[in-house]
Design a protein around this motif. Structure first.
Motif, PDB file in Angstrom:
ATOM      1  N   LEU A 117       7.862  -8.150   9.455  1.00  0.00           N
ATOM      2  CA  LEU A 117       7.014  -9.125   8.769  1.00  0.00           C
ATOM      3  C   LEU A 117       7.742  -9.734   7.566  1.00  0.00           C
ATOM      4  O   LEU A 117       7.593 -10.927   7.276  1.00  0.00           O
ATOM      5  N   SER A 118       8.531  -8.924   6.878  1.00  0.00           N
ATOM      6  CA  SER A 118       9.275  -9.424   5.716  1.00  0.00           C
ATOM      7  C   SER A 118      10.283 -10.492   6.124  1.00  0.00           C
ATOM      8  O   SER A 118      10.457 -11.503   5.431  1.00  0.00           O
ATOM      9  N   VAL A 119      10.943 -10.275   7.245  1.00  0.00           N
ATOM     10  CA  VAL A 119      11.887 -11.274   7.761  1.00  0.00           C
ATOM     11  C   VAL A 119      11.157 -12.580   8.071  1.00  0.00           C
ATOM     12  O   VAL A 119      11.622 -13.681   7.726  1.00  0.00           O
ATOM     13  N   ILE A 120       9.998 -12.470   8.694  1.00  0.00           N
ATOM     14  CA  ILE A 120       9.212 -13.661   9.034  1.00  0.00           C
ATOM     15  C   ILE A 120       8.776 -14.403   7.780  1.00  0.00           C
ATOM     16  O   ILE A 120       8.862 -15.636   7.706  1.00  0.00           O
ATOM     17  N   LEU A 121       8.309 -13.668   6.766  1.00  0.00           N
ATOM     18  CA  LEU A 121       7.817 -14.300   5.543  1.00  0.00           C
ATOM     19  C   LEU A 121       8.934 -15.041   4.806  1.00  0.00           C
ATOM     20  O   LEU A 121       8.757 -16.180   4.362  1.00  0.00           O
ATOM     21  N   VAL A 122      10.085 -14.397   4.665  1.00  0.00           N
ATOM     22  CA  VAL A 122      11.205 -15.042   3.973  1.00  0.00           C
ATOM     23  C   VAL A 122      11.666 -16.282   4.741  1.00  0.00           C
ATOM     24  O   VAL A 122      11.936 -17.332   4.144  1.00  0.00           O
ATOM     25  N   GLY A 123      11.761 -16.171   6.052  1.00  0.00           N
ATOM     26  CA  GLY A 123      12.165 -17.318   6.864  1.00  0.00           C
ATOM     27  C   GLY A 123      11.169 -18.463   6.758  1.00  0.00           C
ATOM     28  O   GLY A 123      11.569 -19.634   6.647  1.00  0.00           O
ATOM     29  N   THR A 124       9.877 -18.145   6.765  1.00  0.00           N
ATOM     30  CA  THR A 124       8.855 -19.183   6.645  1.00  0.00           C
ATOM     31  C   THR A 124       8.910 -19.853   5.283  1.00  0.00           C
ATOM     32  O   THR A 124       8.750 -21.074   5.165  1.00  0.00           O
ATOM     33  N   TYR A 125       9.153 -19.062   4.247  1.00  0.00           N
ATOM     34  CA  TYR A 125       9.237 -19.635   2.903  1.00  0.00           C
ATOM     35  C   TYR A 125      10.418 -20.595   2.802  1.00  0.00           C
ATOM     36  O   TYR A 125      10.306 -21.675   2.208  1.00  0.00           O
ATOM     37  N   ALA A 126      11.557 -20.211   3.382  1.00  0.00           N
ATOM     38  CA  ALA A 126      12.728 -21.085   3.364  1.00  0.00           C
ATOM     39  C   ALA A 126      12.447 -22.394   4.102  1.00  0.00           C
ATOM     40  O   ALA A 126      12.806 -23.485   3.632  1.00  0.00           O
ATOM     41  N   MET A 127      11.778 -22.306   5.247  1.00  0.00           N
ATOM     42  CA  MET A 127      11.445 -23.524   5.991  1.00  0.00           C
ATOM     43  C   MET A 127      10.426 -24.368   5.242  1.00  0.00           C
ATOM     44  O   MET A 127      10.440 -25.600   5.312  1.00  0.00           O
ATOM     45  N   ALA A 154       4.204 -13.943  -2.660  1.00  0.00           N
ATOM     46  CA  ALA A 154       3.743 -13.426  -1.371  1.00  0.00           C
ATOM     47  C   ALA A 154       4.816 -13.508  -0.293  1.00  0.00           C
ATOM     48  O   ALA A 154       4.951 -12.590   0.528  1.00  0.00           O
ATOM     49  N   LEU A 155       5.600 -14.597  -0.282  1.00  0.00           N
ATOM     50  CA  LEU A 155       6.547 -14.820   0.805  1.00  0.00           C
ATOM     51  C   LEU A 155       7.986 -14.483   0.445  1.00  0.00           C
ATOM     52  O   LEU A 155       8.844 -14.465   1.329  1.00  0.00           O
ATOM     53  N   PHE A 156       8.263 -14.219  -0.829  1.00  0.00           N
ATOM     54  CA  PHE A 156       9.637 -13.895  -1.209  1.00  0.00           C
ATOM     55  C   PHE A 156       9.737 -12.578  -1.974  1.00  0.00           C
ATOM     56  O   PHE A 156      10.496 -11.688  -1.588  1.00  0.00           O
ATOM     57  N   VAL A 157       8.967 -12.444  -3.064  1.00  0.00           N
ATOM     58  CA  VAL A 157       9.064 -11.228  -3.879  1.00  0.00           C
ATOM     59  C   VAL A 157       8.631  -9.998  -3.087  1.00  0.00           C
ATOM     60  O   VAL A 157       9.329  -8.976  -3.077  1.00  0.00           O
ATOM     61  N   ALA A 158       7.493 -10.073  -2.415  1.00  0.00           N
ATOM     62  CA  ALA A 158       7.003  -8.914  -1.657  1.00  0.00           C
ATOM     63  C   ALA A 158       7.985  -8.480  -0.561  1.00  0.00           C
ATOM     64  O   ALA A 158       8.317  -7.294  -0.457  1.00  0.00           O
ATOM     65  N   PRO A 159       8.485  -9.403   0.278  1.00  0.00           N
ATOM     66  CA  PRO A 159       9.482  -8.988   1.275  1.00  0.00           C
ATOM     67  C   PRO A 159      10.750  -8.420   0.653  1.00  0.00           C
ATOM     68  O   PRO A 159      11.336  -7.467   1.174  1.00  0.00           O
ATOM     69  N   MET A 160      11.189  -8.998  -0.482  1.00  0.00           N
ATOM     70  CA  MET A 160      12.395  -8.490  -1.137  1.00  0.00           C
ATOM     71  C   MET A 160      12.201  -7.060  -1.619  1.00  0.00           C
ATOM     72  O   MET A 160      13.147  -6.259  -1.618  1.00  0.00           O
ATOM     73  N   MET A 161      10.996  -6.715  -2.033  1.00  0.00           N
ATOM     74  CA  MET A 161      10.735  -5.335  -2.437  1.00  0.00           C
ATOM     75  C   MET A 161      10.903  -4.383  -1.255  1.00  0.00           C
ATOM     76  O   MET A 161      11.401  -3.259  -1.411  1.00  0.00           O
ATOM     77  N   VAL A 162      10.483  -4.836  -0.078  1.00  0.00           N
ATOM     78  CA  VAL A 162      10.661  -4.010   1.121  1.00  0.00           C
ATOM     79  C   VAL A 162      12.141  -3.813   1.412  1.00  0.00           C
ATOM     80  O   VAL A 162      12.616  -2.696   1.660  1.00  0.00           O
ATOM     81  N   PHE A 163      12.908  -4.906   1.377  1.00  0.00           N
ATOM     82  CA  PHE A 163      14.348  -4.818   1.662  1.00  0.00           C
ATOM     83  C   PHE A 163      15.075  -3.966   0.612  1.00  0.00           C
ATOM     84  O   PHE A 163      15.871  -3.087   0.942  1.00  0.00           O
ATOM     85  N   LEU A 164      14.790  -4.211  -0.667  1.00  0.00           N
ATOM     86  CA  LEU A 164      15.496  -3.520  -1.747  1.00  0.00           C
ATOM     87  C   LEU A 164      15.090  -2.060  -1.874  1.00  0.00           C
ATOM     88  O   LEU A 164      15.825  -1.266  -2.464  1.00  0.00           O
ATOM     89  N   SER A 165      13.927  -1.694  -1.339  1.00  0.00           N
ATOM     90  CA  SER A 165      13.523  -0.290  -1.401  1.00  0.00           C
ATOM     91  C   SER A 165      14.492   0.600  -0.625  1.00  0.00           C
ATOM     92  O   SER A 165      14.639   1.790  -0.933  1.00  0.00           O
ATOM     93  N   TYR A 166      15.186   0.041   0.368  1.00  0.00           N
ATOM     94  CA  TYR A 166      16.186   0.799   1.118  1.00  0.00           C
ATOM     95  C   TYR A 166      17.459   1.005   0.299  1.00  0.00           C
ATOM     96  O   TYR A 166      18.273   1.873   0.629  1.00  0.00           O
ATOM     97  N   VAL A 167      17.625   0.218  -0.765  1.00  0.00           N
ATOM     98  CA  VAL A 167      18.844   0.275  -1.566  1.00  0.00           C
ATOM     99  C   VAL A 167      18.626   1.021  -2.869  1.00  0.00           C
ATOM    100  O   VAL A 167      19.395   1.920  -3.226  1.00  0.00           O
ATOM    101  N   ILE A 168      17.561   0.676  -3.605  1.00  0.00           N
ATOM    102  CA  ILE A 168      17.364   1.248  -4.937  1.00  0.00           C
ATOM    103  C   ILE A 168      16.153   2.162  -5.033  1.00  0.00           C
ATOM    104  O   ILE A 168      15.973   2.830  -6.055  1.00  0.00           O
ATOM    105  N   GLY A 169      15.313   2.197  -4.009  1.00  0.00           N
ATOM    106  CA  GLY A 169      14.115   3.027  -4.062  1.00  0.00           C
ATOM    107  C   GLY A 169      14.370   4.429  -3.551  1.00  0.00           C
ATOM    108  O   GLY A 169      15.300   4.668  -2.777  1.00  0.00           O
ATOM    109  N   PRO A 170      13.530   5.380  -3.976  1.00  0.00           N
ATOM    110  CA  PRO A 170      13.675   6.743  -3.468  1.00  0.00           C
ATOM    111  C   PRO A 170      13.280   6.880  -2.004  1.00  0.00           C
ATOM    112  O   PRO A 170      13.679   7.824  -1.333  1.00  0.00           O
ATOM    113  N   ALA A 171      12.504   5.926  -1.499  1.00  0.00           N
ATOM    114  CA  ALA A 171      12.078   5.919  -0.097  1.00  0.00           C
ATOM    115  C   ALA A 171      11.746   4.484   0.281  1.00  0.00           C
ATOM    116  O   ALA A 171      11.473   3.650  -0.596  1.00  0.00           O
TER     117      ALA A 171
END
Length: 363
Positions: free
Chosen positions: A172-182, A290-307
């Protein structure tokens, strides 16, 4: 530098810029003074937001209100992004999700409502580009659907629902970011004639040179980010002292303080009868979150988050975001506004804030 110094001398709110160095001094000498740091950081963010508003208006006077609204929403959302990143790194996912949902609701109801109210008290009826408002509310509706979907399947009788929810959140995060860019491509390039705002400066108003305005935007944005770090470090302890839950802190306190930069510009634009700028900031900021910050939190949680973090929000937050989106869509569909329209939006926000304060969701 004369326009900047003139702005500081003429605006009493900007005198609070003295609190910016005070925040860092108190943090250095007494980092455990959480309640004091919380108050000081709020006092420091307010003048920074006002200065950011003035610089953005100077840019908007040369680029047009639609681009100016997008620029302000982008820079203003940096505060929410910094706050969310700090909480994400600390594993405070309830605060992250509450701040995301709260920022969407605050922008679509409180910011937009106060803009309509302030503008309506000065002008009998105000007109704005309803095509731009329709696009932003449509993007918000898509994001709300993405937030609802994990909640709908979270109780499915499966062997590993959590893994499924996590995989779904990434998709869903991929879809949201892509939709925001379009959406940006659609509104700023392929069909920009539909969303053109008015590029103007008021008669007799001193305009800033573009270089000074952009330099001020960059410098103030950095300071806002630094002060926001102090804010998020102190807000939890201060909230406990004041009897507030993490959900309320994220949904109301962080959302309002973090969005103060955009709010200052939106309110100023409404008072100057530049409602395209106000609507662009309010709905544009909500759509970006909604379409950029929220998806980025999902992506970045794999890098800087504990889970890893998912997009599974508690049902109350999803309901409030959905109602806020539908309300904003209905009340902005006509392209005209008066002060009572703002009152209606503000009252919906007050109902939500009061509800989450008196009956916070389970955490």
């Amino acid at each position: 530098m004369s326009p900047l110094l003139s702005e500081i001398r003429s605006n009493a709110v900007l005198w609070l810029l003295l609190f910016v160095p005070v925040v860092f001094l108190v943090r250095f000498f007494d980092p455990e003074a959480h309640t004091l740091l919380f108050v000081l950081s709020v006092l420091a963010i307010l003048p920074l937001a006002t200065l950011l508003s003035a610089a953005t208006e100077a840019v908007a006077s040369k680029t047009g209100d639609s681009v100016g609204g997008l620029l302000n929403a982008t820079l203003g959302n940096l505060t929410e992004l910094v706050i969310a990143l700090t909480a994400l790194h600390a594993g405070q996912y309830t605060l992250v999700k509450a701040s995301i949902a709260g920022a969407i609701v605050a922008n679509t109801l409180f910011m937009l409502g106060v803009s309509f109210l302030l503008g309506g008290l000065k002008y009998h009826v105000q007109v704005y580009n309803r095509e731009s408002a329709r696009l932003q509310t449509s993007l918000l509706l898509l994001a709300t659907i993405a937030m609802v979907t994990p909640s709908m399947v979270s109780h499915v009788d499966a062997l590993d629902t959590s893994a499924f929810t996590q995989q779904l959140s990434v998709g869903l995060s991929v879809i949201l970011v892509g939709t925001y860019a379009m959406g940006l491509l659609f509104s700023l390039r392929s069909h920009r004639e539909l969303f053109a705002g008015t590029a103007h400066a008021e008669a007799g108003e001193e305009t800033w040179p573009m270089g000074l305005a952009l330099a001020t935007l960059a410098g103030v944005t950095v300071l806002v980010a630094l002060v926001s770090e102090v804010f998020v470090e102190s807000v939890q302890q201060a909230a406990a002292t004041l009897g507030m839950t993490p959900a309320f802190v994220g949904f109301v306190v962080v959302a309002l303080v973090g969005g103060s930069a955009e709010m200052a510009s939106a309110f100023s634009g409404a008072r100057k009868n530049r409602l395209d700028l106000s609507v662009g900031i309010a709905l544009g900021a909500a759509a970006q979150i909604a379409l950029f910050v929220a998806p980025m939190m999902v992506f970045l949680s794999y890098v800087i988050g504990p889970a890893p973090m998912d997009l599974l929000f508690w049902p109350g937050a999803v309901s409030m975001v959905l109602i806020a989106t539908i309300t904003a869509s209905l009340l902005t569909s006509g392209g005209r506004s008066a002060w009572f329209v703002g009152v209606l939006l503000i009252m919906v926000y007050v109902i939500f804030a009061m509800t989450i304060y008196l009956l916070p969701p389970p955490v």
